[in-house]
Every structure is written in structure tokens, then in C-alpha cells.
Write an enzyme that holds these catalytic residues in place. Structure first.
Site, PDB file in Angstrom:
ATOM      1  N   CYS A 127      -3.258  35.195 -71.542  1.00 17.72           N
ATOM      2  CA  CYS A 127      -3.185  34.510 -70.256  1.00 17.72           C
ATOM      3  C   CYS A 127      -4.549  34.064 -69.739  1.00 17.72           C
ATOM      4  O   CYS A 127      -4.648  33.473 -68.676  1.00 17.72           O
ATOM      5  CB  CYS A 127      -2.484  35.387 -69.214  1.00 17.72           C
TER       6      CYS A 127
ATOM      7  N   ASP B  63     -12.169  37.886 -69.265  1.00 18.15           N
ATOM      8  CA  ASP B  63     -12.921  39.139 -69.189  1.00 18.15           C
ATOM      9  C   ASP B  63     -13.214  39.694 -70.573  1.00 18.15           C
ATOM     10  O   ASP B  63     -14.289  40.248 -70.804  1.00 18.15           O
ATOM     11  CB  ASP B  63     -12.158  40.173 -68.347  1.00 18.15           C
TER      12      ASP B  63
ATOM     13  N   GLU C 278      -8.257  43.218 -71.819  1.00 18.87           N
ATOM     14  CA  GLU C 278      -9.403  42.413 -71.375  1.00 18.87           C
ATOM     15  C   GLU C 278     -10.700  43.204 -71.437  1.00 18.87           C
ATOM     16  O   GLU C 278     -11.735  42.752 -70.958  1.00 18.87           O
ATOM     17  CB  GLU C 278      -9.160  41.778 -70.005  1.00 18.87           C
TER      18      GLU C 278
ATOM     19  N   HIS D  42       9.165  23.759 -47.945  1.00 24.03           N
ATOM     20  CA  HIS D  42      10.041  23.268 -48.999  1.00 24.03           C
ATOM     21  C   HIS D  42       9.890  21.778 -49.196  1.00 24.03           C
ATOM     22  O   HIS D  42      10.141  21.267 -50.266  1.00 24.03           O
ATOM     23  CB  HIS D  42      11.493  23.636 -48.690  1.00 24.03           C
TER      24      HIS D  42
HETATM   25  C1  PEP Z   1      -8.796  37.139 -67.777  1.00 25.08           C
HETATM   26  O1  PEP Z   1      -9.692  37.957 -67.546  1.00 25.08           O
HETATM   27  O2  PEP Z   1      -8.735  36.408 -68.783  1.00 25.08           O
HETATM   28  C2  PEP Z   1      -7.708  36.978 -66.801  1.00 25.08           C
HETATM   29  C3  PEP Z   1      -6.637  36.258 -67.071  1.00 25.08           C
HETATM   30  O3  PEP Z   1      -7.868  37.558 -65.579  1.00 25.08           O
HETATM   31  P1  PEP Z   1      -8.831  36.948 -64.423  1.00 25.08           P
HETATM   32  O4  PEP Z   1      -9.331  35.612 -64.911  1.00 25.08           O
HETATM   33  O5  PEP Z   1      -8.015  36.857 -63.203  1.00 25.08           O
HETATM   34  O6  PEP Z   1      -9.892  38.001 -64.370  1.00 25.08           O
HETATM   35 MG    MG Z   2      -9.463  39.416 -65.985  1.00 26.58          MG
END
Ligand code: PEP
Ligand code: MG
Length: 546
Positions: free
Chosen positions: A502, A455, A431, A188
């Protein structure tokens, strides 16, 4: 000039003077007492005083570092009232007729050793907490202060280690940076340093403590983990320049804290943070992320020598959910295989691992691993606002199988009287081109989509993301990828689901306008990109012609 290398826990640079932290570690002697009952009464009074001090520290932390981070001092209050801890102290006093200070110090030692011997990094870090509360209790018994403050003026506080309450008790206005010889980035103390926005480097080693004296000149680079004692002129000039650039950038970004992610014409978007573990919580909060959009849970598996247990996973997920205090936390189930290989999974060697046995394919083939993770997730869901997301989806039948397993895990937990969160959103990653193309069939089954552009780009453009030679052929703005994202957004909204991104592309501000025009609801990026992205969103005007 001597450079010590440690681990930076908060990215910032400080140049200043050393103040060696002076702790009044009580020397505890074993003394015989004639009246153990009187000693127990003295212990009760000291405990009440320690609890009152912790309540005050909690209030200070609440003001300075926010509720999520102040919670540790509530936990300290709970630890101080823990039955096992208190019973151990009283029994030592009663059975050995000894003074309370001694009984507390023996108990502290035993409990700290017990925590330190646990496998889980989070529980190991609790050893420091039990020592911290015990030192406070001993100080209250002997009527001393728990710790001394930093010396006068703004100083770089250097210590062997700092307990959380010592960290938060320091006057923030007088501390330029922390450097500790030991400590864990899970502690912490490290989290508090991040959230107090104080440059901090930990684990510089014992030699550092031997080398420094009050008044020495020091540079602390929280980005690189370097701590430079007695810097030469060239180093000093270079670090001063780096510091002023860093301060200018941060001042600009600070202005954006607490502001909405809204364009000039009123379009709103959520900006969340991507994290790899409990460690990521501090930076996410410090950068004002609206939630966690991707917790890559496979790091829990990658950091372990064997399958993490349900308890270990539950502790990590719960910590993040509690830390985010009601904000959305999306945890992605195990995504190993391809570039993330783990020996203990004993997976066969594959010709084309990126097109191989990975992520959800492993989970559906080895349900015992999947169910353990889902049990931990659903148990943790009672402690916050959880979304569960599944990687590498290519078909409707995969999603149907996943939903059936989720239902069965929830049922199992309910039959064991284990509480599960009322509303746990279920999402899938888009993805693979397959998932994007059939997103009209997938959307009715889930609450949300999250586009993994890393991906999605590799599979759409047939470019191995690990192969640097392919970079000239891998146009991250390729129309094919953008069209698949747009198609997924349309299908999500048609069926009442929301959609986020993401992958790394979410942080690419040259695409922010295109994403918002597609109707993307959430962008999840590494913590340091949250505020720059907010700045980009706030500068956009979507009412102007596209
Ligand atoms: C992606 O494929 O964009 C993703 C967020 O997953 P990772 O990069 O962990 O494969
Ligand atoms: Mg991925």
C-alpha cells in the site's frame, strides 16, 4: 476575464455557457386552519407523494451512479419517515392550528440547525439533506415541482448550492459542469458529481453569483478549482488544450472500467485504493477500485481539535464500509508521530521522531485511545467487509498484545449486545525491516500483510523520507527493499496469509511485473492510479522469461 477560486470536487475541465439554476423556493406563509385533522390528512397525502418521487429518484440514481451512491435517496425516504421529524410537524399543526407548509418549514429549520451545530462534518452535511426533503414535502403540499431543470442545451449549472436530489434530477446529458457558491466536499452533492463524472467546483463564493448571468462564457477547471468568467483568448486556448489531453487520457482509461486485473497469462491481482477519509470514497468508486487497501485513519485525528469520539469514528468508518457495499475496506489504526504530529496528544519533542514514539507504540502505551478506535471499528464491521491493519510493527509480542486487546474489545461489545461483523480480517503493515525479517513468525498470527514501502524504504536505507537532500541516496528500487518484500510474500503464503502493498511503490508500473512474480496479491494506490495500473497489469505476460 475574472477568475474565481473554489474547491474542485471532480477533476475534469468544462468550457461552456452559464445556466443559473432556478429553484422554486416556496414562500411559506403561516396560515390559521380551522380543521387541523384535515391538515394532517393533507400532510399524509403529500408525504406519500414525496416518498413516491424519492423512490423514482432512487431508481434514476441507481442507473446513473450505482447503488452505493443511490443510497442517499433511501436515506431521504427514511428521514421523511423519521418519528421525531414527523412528530414535530404534527405537533405544530395541532397545537398552533396552522397550515402544514408552515409546520414543515419550521421543523426543517430546527432540524437543519441541529445538524449544522454538530461537531461531526458528516452530520453537519446532513443539514442540506433535511432541507432537501422538506422542500420536496412543501412542494408536494402546494402541488409545485421541487426544482427547475437546467435550461436547454448543454450548460454549466451555477447555483448557490445544490441539494443531492437536485443534482441527480438534472439531466446528465445536458449538464457540462456544476459550480456552486457554497457547499461542502463532504456533501452527497459533491460525491454524486464525482460519480457522475461531471466537472465540479464548489465554494467559489457569493461574489461569483453576483457576477454571472445566463449565457456568460465560463471555464471550469475541476483540477485546480478555478472558475474563469469571460476568458481571454490565451486562457481559452490553454484550457482547451488541457481539456483535450484530459479527455483523451480518460477515454483510454474508461475502456478499462469493469475489466479484470489479469495478466495475459491469467495471473490475477486485486487493485484497491488508498484513502484518507470519507472524502476518498467517491474517487475510489469512480476509478473502479476493487476495495480500499489503506484508509489512513489518522486523518480523522489530524482534522480534529480533540480526540475524535467513538461515535464520530464509527460514523466515518460505517460510511466508507456502506459506500463500498461489501467490497473489502482495510482501515489502518492510528499512525501518528514522526511527520504527523497532533498538539492535543501532547507528545514530548523527540530527537529522532521517525525512530520515535509513533503509531502502534502510542496505541499500546495509551490503551484508552486504542480501545476507543477499536470499538468504533468493530461496531462499524457489522456494516460491510472490514479488515483492520496495524502500523509500525516490529515484534511478535506487539502483535500478541494487539490480538488480546482486539479480543477483549469484541467481548466487551458482545456483552453490550452490540453486533460485530462475523469475519474481520486482521493484518499488519510490513514497514520496518524487523517485521520483514521475522515475517515467518508474524504470518501465522494474522490474515494478511500490507507492505508500507514508504517507511520500509526509509528504515531499510536509513534515509529520512522527509529530507529532500537525501533523494539521490534513496533508490526506491533498491534491491534490499525488494528482497524484504519478496521474503515477506514467501512467508505470508507459507502460512496461509495474503500480502498487499500500500506504499507509493505499488503504483510504480515499472515494478508491477516484479511484484506479481513475487506473488503479491493486492496493490493499493491513490484512486487516479487504479486504472493506469490495471492497464499495466493487463499488458503483462508472466509466462515469458523473467
Ligand atoms: C508506508 O509507509 O508506505 C505507508 C503506506 O504508510 P504512510 O505513508 O502513511 O506512513
Ligand atoms: Mg508508513
Amino acid at each position: 476575464m475574472t477568475t474565481f477560486q473554489g474547491k474542485g470536487v471532480y477533476g475534469a475541465i468544462a468550457i461552456g455557457i452559464v445556466s443559473v439554476f432556478k429553484r422554486q423556493d416556496a414562500v411559506v406563509r403561516r396560515e390559521h386552519v380551522d380543521d387541523p385533522a384535515a391538515e394532517l390528512k393533507r400532510l399524509e397525502d403529500a408525504k406519500a407523494a414525496a416518498l413516491a418521487q424519492l423512490a423514482e429518484i432512487y431508481e434514476k440514481a441507481l442507473r446513473e451512479v450505482g447503488e452505493a451512491n443511490a443510497q442517499i435517496f433511501e436515506i431521504h425516504q427514511m428521514m421523511l419517515e423519521d418519528d421525531d421529524y414527523n412528530e414535530s410537524i404534527s405537533q405544530i399543526i395541532e397545537t398552533q392550528a396552522v397550515n402544514a407548509e408552515y409546520a414543515v418549514s419550521v421543523t426543517a429549520q430546527t432540524f437543519a440547525e441541529m445538524f449544522a451545530s454538530m461537531d461531526d462534518a458528516y452530520m453537519q452535511a446532513r443539514a442540506a439533506d433535511v432541507k432537501d426533503i422538506s422542500n420536496r414535502l412543501i412542494a408536494c403540499l402546494s402541488g409545485a415541482d421541487a426544482a427547475s431543470d437546467a435550461a436547454d442545451g448543454k450548460m454549466i449549472v451555477c447555483a448557490d448550492d445544490l441539494a443531492p436530489s437536485e443534482t441527480v434530477s438534472l439531466d446528465k446529458e445536458r449538464v457540462l459542469a456544476f459550480v456552486t457558491a457554497f457547499g461542502s466536499s463532504n456533501s452527497h452533492t459533491a460525491i454524486l458529481a464525482r460519480n457522475m463524472n461531471i466537472p465540479a467546483v464548489i465554494r467559489v463564493g457569493e461574489a461569483f453569483l453576483d457576477a454571472i448571468r445566463d449565457g456568460d462564457r465560463l471555464i471550469v477547471d475541476g483540477y485546480t478549482g478555478e472558475v474563469i468568467l469571460d476568458p481571454d483568448d490565451v486562457t481559452l486556448a490553454a484550457k482547451t488544450e488541457k481539456q483535450s489531453q484530459d479527455l483523451a487520457k480518460k477515454a483510454m482509461l474508461r475502456e478499462l472500467k469493469g475489466k479484470e486485473n489479469v495478466t495475459l497469462d491469467g495471473t490475477k491481482v486485486s487493485i484497491f485504493a488508498n484513502i484518507g477519509g470519507v472524502d476518498g470514497l467517491g474517487p475510489a468508486l469512480a476509478n473502479d477500485a476493487g476495495g480500499i487497501g489503506l484508509f489512513r485513519s489518522e486523518f480523522l485525528y489530524l482534522e480534529s481539535d480533540t480526540y475524535p469520539t467513538e461515535e464520530q469514528q464509527f460514523a466515518a468508518y460505517r460510511k466508507v464500509l456502506e459506500g463500498m457495499a461489501g467490497k473489502k475496506v482495510i482501515i489502518r489504526t492510528l499512525d501518528i508521530g514522526a511527520d504527523k504530529q497532533i498538539d492535543y496528544f501532547k507528545l514530548d519533542k523527540e530527537e529522532n521522531p521517525a525512530l520515535g514514539f509513533r503509531a502502534i507504540r502510542i496505541c499500546l502505551t495509551r490503551p484508552e485511545i486504542f480501545r476507543t478506535q477499536l470499538r468504533a471499528l468493530y461496531r462499524a464491521s457489522a456494516f460491510g467487509n472490514l479488515g483492520i491493519m496495524f502500523p509500525m510493527i516490529t515484534s511478535v509480542s506487539e502483535v500478541q498484545q494487539i490480538l488480546a486487546i482486539c479480543d477483549s474489545v469484541k467481548e466487551e461489545l458482545r456483552s453490550e449486545d452490540i453486533p460485530v461483523g462475523e469475519k474481520v480480517e486482521i493484518g499488519i503493515m510490513i514497514e520496518t525491516p524487523a517485521a520483514a525479517v521475522i515475517s515467518d513468525r508474524l504470518a501465522p498470527l494474522v490474515d494478511f500483510f500490507s507492505v508500507g514501502t514508504n517507511d520500509l524504504t526509509q528504515y531499510t536505507l536509513a534515509c529520512d523520507r522527509q529530507n529532500a537532500l537525501l533523494e539521490p541516496f534513496c533508490d526506491t528500487h533498491h534491491e534490499a527493499v525488494l528482497r524484504l518484500i519478496e521474503l515477506s510474500a514467501q512467508n505470508a503464503h507459507k502460512h496461509g496469509a495474503w500480502i498487499g502493498i500500500c506504499g507509493e511503490l505499488a503504483a510504480d508500473t515499472t515494478l508491477t511485473e516484479a511484484f506479481l512474480r513475487m506473488g503479491i496479491d493486492e496493490l493499493s494506490v491513490s484512486a487516479p492510479f487504479v486504472l493506469p495500473l490495471r492497464g499495466a497489469v493487463r499488458a503483462l505476460d508472466l509466462s515469458a522469461n523473467a
